[in-house]
Design a protein around this motif. Structure first.
Motif, PDB file in Angstrom:
ATOM      1  N   GLU A  42       0.826  -1.207   0.000  1.00  0.00           N
ATOM      2  CA  GLU A  42       0.000   0.000   0.000  1.00  0.00           C
ATOM      3  C   GLU A  42       0.861   1.258   0.000  1.00  0.00           C
ATOM      4  OE1 GLU A  42      -2.395  -3.335   1.339  1.00  0.00           O
ATOM      5  OE2 GLU A  42      -0.456  -2.570   2.008  1.00  0.00           O
ATOM      6  N   ASP A  43       1.972   1.195   0.726  1.00  0.00           N
ATOM      7  CA  ASP A  43       2.836   2.375   0.844  1.00  0.00           C
ATOM      8  C   ASP A  43       3.579   2.674  -0.453  1.00  0.00           C
ATOM      9  OD1 ASP A  43       2.030   2.307   3.543  1.00  0.00           O
ATOM     10  OD2 ASP A  43       3.630   0.905   4.004  1.00  0.00           O
ATOM     11  N   VAL A  44       3.862   1.639  -1.236  1.00  0.00           N
ATOM     12  CA  VAL A  44       4.456   1.871  -2.559  1.00  0.00           C
ATOM     13  C   VAL A  44       3.471   2.628  -3.438  1.00  0.00           C
ATOM     14  CG1 VAL A  44       5.247   0.767  -4.678  1.00  0.00           C
ATOM     15  CG2 VAL A  44       6.023  -0.092  -2.481  1.00  0.00           C
ATOM     16  N   VAL A  45       2.197   2.290  -3.318  1.00  0.00           N
ATOM     17  CA  VAL A  45       1.167   3.020  -4.064  1.00  0.00           C
ATOM     18  C   VAL A  45       1.177   4.490  -3.653  1.00  0.00           C
ATOM     19  CG1 VAL A  45      -1.322   3.297  -4.414  1.00  0.00           C
ATOM     20  CG2 VAL A  45      -0.306   1.018  -4.462  1.00  0.00           C
ATOM     21  N   PRO A  69      14.999 -10.618   4.959  1.00  0.00           N
ATOM     22  CA  PRO A  69      15.993 -10.116   3.997  1.00  0.00           C
ATOM     23  C   PRO A  69      15.332  -9.509   2.766  1.00  0.00           C
ATOM     24  CG  PRO A  69      16.649 -12.280   4.810  1.00  0.00           C
ATOM     25  CD  PRO A  69      15.267 -12.018   5.337  1.00  0.00           C
ATOM     26  N   GLU A  70      14.224 -10.117   2.317  1.00  0.00           N
ATOM     27  CA  GLU A  70      13.514  -9.586   1.149  1.00  0.00           C
ATOM     28  C   GLU A  70      12.996  -8.177   1.394  1.00  0.00           C
ATOM     29  OE1 GLU A  70      12.903 -14.100   0.953  1.00  0.00           O
ATOM     30  OE2 GLU A  70      13.046 -12.553   2.501  1.00  0.00           O
ATOM     31  N   THR A  71      12.596  -7.898   2.640  1.00  0.00           N
ATOM     32  CA  THR A  71      12.068  -6.573   2.963  1.00  0.00           C
ATOM     33  C   THR A  71      13.173  -5.519   2.932  1.00  0.00           C
ATOM     34  OG1 THR A  71      10.296  -7.531   4.310  1.00  0.00           O
ATOM     35  CG2 THR A  71      10.829  -5.212   4.692  1.00  0.00           C
ATOM     36  N   TYR A  72      14.351  -5.872   3.451  1.00  0.00           N
ATOM     37  CA  TYR A  72      15.459  -4.927   3.399  1.00  0.00           C
ATOM     38  C   TYR A  72      15.845  -4.615   1.952  1.00  0.00           C
ATOM     39  CZ  TYR A  72      16.151  -5.363   8.439  1.00  0.00           C
ATOM     40  OH  TYR A  72      15.973  -5.316   9.802  1.00  0.00           O
ATOM     41  N   ARG A  73      15.834  -5.634   1.108  1.00  0.00           N
ATOM     42  CA  ARG A  73      16.146  -5.404  -0.304  1.00  0.00           C
ATOM     43  C   ARG A  73      15.056  -4.566  -0.964  1.00  0.00           C
ATOM     44  NH1 ARG A  73      18.385 -10.767   0.078  1.00  0.00           N
ATOM     45  NH2 ARG A  73      16.428 -11.732  -0.559  1.00  0.00           N
ATOM     46  N   PHE A  74      13.828  -4.796  -0.558  1.00  0.00           N
ATOM     47  CA  PHE A  74      12.686  -4.045  -1.086  1.00  0.00           C
ATOM     48  C   PHE A  74      12.817  -2.556  -0.762  1.00  0.00           C
ATOM     49  CE2 PHE A  74       8.078  -2.884  -0.068  1.00  0.00           C
ATOM     50  CZ  PHE A  74       7.773  -2.504  -1.364  1.00  0.00           C
ATOM     51  N   ILE A  75      13.220  -2.229   0.455  1.00  0.00           N
ATOM     52  CA  ILE A  75      13.389  -0.830   0.851  1.00  0.00           C
ATOM     53  C   ILE A  75      14.400  -0.138  -0.066  1.00  0.00           C
ATOM     54  CG2 ILE A  75      14.244   0.712   2.673  1.00  0.00           C
ATOM     55  CD1 ILE A  75      13.109  -1.316   4.715  1.00  0.00           C
ATOM     56  N   ASP A  76      15.512  -0.816  -0.325  1.00  0.00           N
ATOM     57  CA  ASP A  76      16.518  -0.228  -1.215  1.00  0.00           C
ATOM     58  C   ASP A  76      16.021  -0.149  -2.656  1.00  0.00           C
ATOM     59  OD1 ASP A  76      18.551   0.611   0.396  1.00  0.00           O
ATOM     60  OD2 ASP A  76      20.076  -0.642  -0.542  1.00  0.00           O
ATOM     61  N   GLN A  77      15.245  -1.138  -3.063  1.00  0.00           N
ATOM     62  CA  GLN A  77      14.688  -1.129  -4.416  1.00  0.00           C
ATOM     63  C   GLN A  77      13.786   0.083  -4.613  1.00  0.00           C
ATOM     64  OE1 GLN A  77      12.189  -4.499  -5.311  1.00  0.00           O
ATOM     65  NE2 GLN A  77      12.133  -4.068  -7.509  1.00  0.00           N
ATOM     66  N   VAL A  78      12.948   0.379  -3.630  1.00  0.00           N
ATOM     67  CA  VAL A  78      12.046   1.529  -3.711  1.00  0.00           C
ATOM     68  C   VAL A  78      12.851   2.828  -3.688  1.00  0.00           C
ATOM     69  CG1 VAL A  78      10.226   2.802  -2.489  1.00  0.00           C
ATOM     70  CG2 VAL A  78      10.074   0.309  -2.731  1.00  0.00           C
ATOM     71  N   LYS A 186       0.354  -3.213 -10.564  1.00  0.00           N
ATOM     72  CA  LYS A 186       0.602  -3.824 -11.875  1.00  0.00           C
ATOM     73  C   LYS A 186       0.535  -2.781 -12.987  1.00  0.00           C
ATOM     74  CE  LYS A 186      -1.320  -8.250 -10.374  1.00  0.00           C
ATOM     75  NZ  LYS A 186      -2.496  -9.142 -10.433  1.00  0.00           N
ATOM     76  N   MET A 187      -0.462  -1.899 -12.913  1.00  0.00           N
ATOM     77  CA  MET A 187      -0.643  -0.876 -13.934  1.00  0.00           C
ATOM     78  C   MET A 187       0.534   0.088 -13.977  1.00  0.00           C
ATOM     79  SD  MET A 187      -1.573   2.588 -14.298  1.00  0.00           S
ATOM     80  CE  MET A 187      -2.510   2.997 -12.828  1.00  0.00           C
ATOM     81  N   SER A 188       1.028   0.474 -12.813  1.00  0.00           N
ATOM     82  CA  SER A 188       2.118   1.459 -12.732  1.00  0.00           C
ATOM     83  C   SER A 188       3.497   0.820 -12.762  1.00  0.00           C
ATOM     84  CB  SER A 188       1.970   2.285 -11.451  1.00  0.00           C
ATOM     85  OG  SER A 188       2.082   1.455 -10.309  1.00  0.00           O
ATOM     86  N   GLU A 189       3.536  -0.526 -12.707  1.00  0.00           N
ATOM     87  CA  GLU A 189       4.807  -1.264 -12.677  1.00  0.00           C
ATOM     88  C   GLU A 189       5.674  -0.831 -11.487  1.00  0.00           C
ATOM     89  OE1 GLU A 189       6.506  -0.767 -16.604  1.00  0.00           O
ATOM     90  OE2 GLU A 189       5.315  -2.436 -17.368  1.00  0.00           O
ATOM     91  N   ALA A 190       5.004  -0.583 -10.365  1.00  0.00           N
ATOM     92  CA  ALA A 190       5.715  -0.217  -9.144  1.00  0.00           C
ATOM     93  C   ALA A 190       6.395  -1.453  -8.550  1.00  0.00           C
ATOM     94  CB  ALA A 190       4.730   0.372  -8.129  1.00  0.00           C
ATOM     95  N   PRO A 191       7.507  -1.269  -7.855  1.00  0.00           N
ATOM     96  CA  PRO A 191       8.175  -2.413  -7.216  1.00  0.00           C
ATOM     97  C   PRO A 191       7.341  -2.955  -6.062  1.00  0.00           C
ATOM     98  CG  PRO A 191       9.245  -0.351  -6.596  1.00  0.00           C
ATOM     99  CD  PRO A 191       8.241  -0.005  -7.650  1.00  0.00           C
TER     100      PRO A 191
END
Length: 242
Positions: A42-45, A69-78, A186-191
């Motif tokens: 939701e926060d990526v939106v 670990p996936e969440t830490y990588r996600f933070i950097d990805q965003v 999906k529409m915005s291709e957000a991470p």
């Protein structure tokens, strides 16, 4: 802070018919010192909607020290995807060390998650919110059967307000469903967090989060050993009736 003298009840009624983008635009135009809370889908939106409306966009995330670990990588990805700074708020070492020394690393399985969340999440959040006039969250009404069904689009955050300052909280996605969120991603291709591809829906700390089964509510993957209708850690304490 820009002058904000609105009647909250009337404003909530007015904004409830607006789109999340319109709500975010209103929030950002009403406050100079406002931050987006970031952790999940939701926060990526929120960031996708807001990053072109404010420069710089103030975003923060709570690093409990127990994330996947996936969440830490996600933070950097965003951070890299939107070219934004994400301030990570960590727990105070002294309080954390006192808890783990006295009770070990998994005491929440025995005596509930409130104490651990209080140290790892609530205190760092309170520290951050003391520095802003308003914040934007990704809460939705359908996220929790017992605590979020009455989430308002805009409200006074009584849990984190002080005698000197009324903190305003915006929940632009309050009226969206999980399907709405994912359609937008999906529409915005957000991470998004790769854990979503492994059956996780609501993602928190690693020891307190698990995938959900088909037809289970998303919050059943959080603190599954506790009462199903009270799946809150205290970040949105105002949702829980006293």
């Amino acid at each position: 802070m820009t002058s904000f003298n609105h009647d909250i009840e009337a404003l909530n009624k007015e904004l409830s018919s607006k789109s999340p983008r319109e709500i975010i635009k209103f929030a950002l135009s009403s406050f100079d010192n406002i931050a987006v809370s970031f952790s999940g889908a939701e926060d990526v939106v929120l960031i996708e909607l807001a990053h072109k409306l404010a420069n710089p966009l103030q975003v923060f995330s709570l690093d409990t020290g127990r994330l996947h670990p996936e969440t830490y990588r996600f933070i950097d990805q965003v951070r890299n995807h939107y070219n934004i700074d994400i301030e990570t708020m960590s727990p105070q070492p002294e309080k954390l060390q006192a808890l783990t020394k006295a009770k070990g690393l998994f005491s929440f399985y025995e005596d509930g998650h409130s104490e651990c969340c209080g140290i790892r999440k609530i205190e760092p959040l309170r520290r951050k919110l003391a520095t802003v006039d308003a914040w934007i969250t990704g809460q939705r009404k359908d996220q929790s059967p017992g605590t979020r069904s009455n989430v308002a689009v805009v409200e006074i955050d009584e849990a984190f307000s002080t005698p000197d300052k009324k903190l305003i909280k915006f929940n632009p996605l309050a009226n969206w469903s999980s399907e709405d969120v994912w359609n937008y991603i999906k529409m915005s291709e957000a991470p998004y967090n790769q854990l979503h591809e492994k059956g996780y829906i609501s993602i928190g700390c690693e020891p307190c989060t698990r995938p959900v089964l088909p037809n289970q509510h998303e919050r059943e993957g959080r603190w599954w050993w506790e009462e199903a209708t009270h799946k809150e850690c205290g970040l949105h304490a105002g949702n829980i009736e006293k």
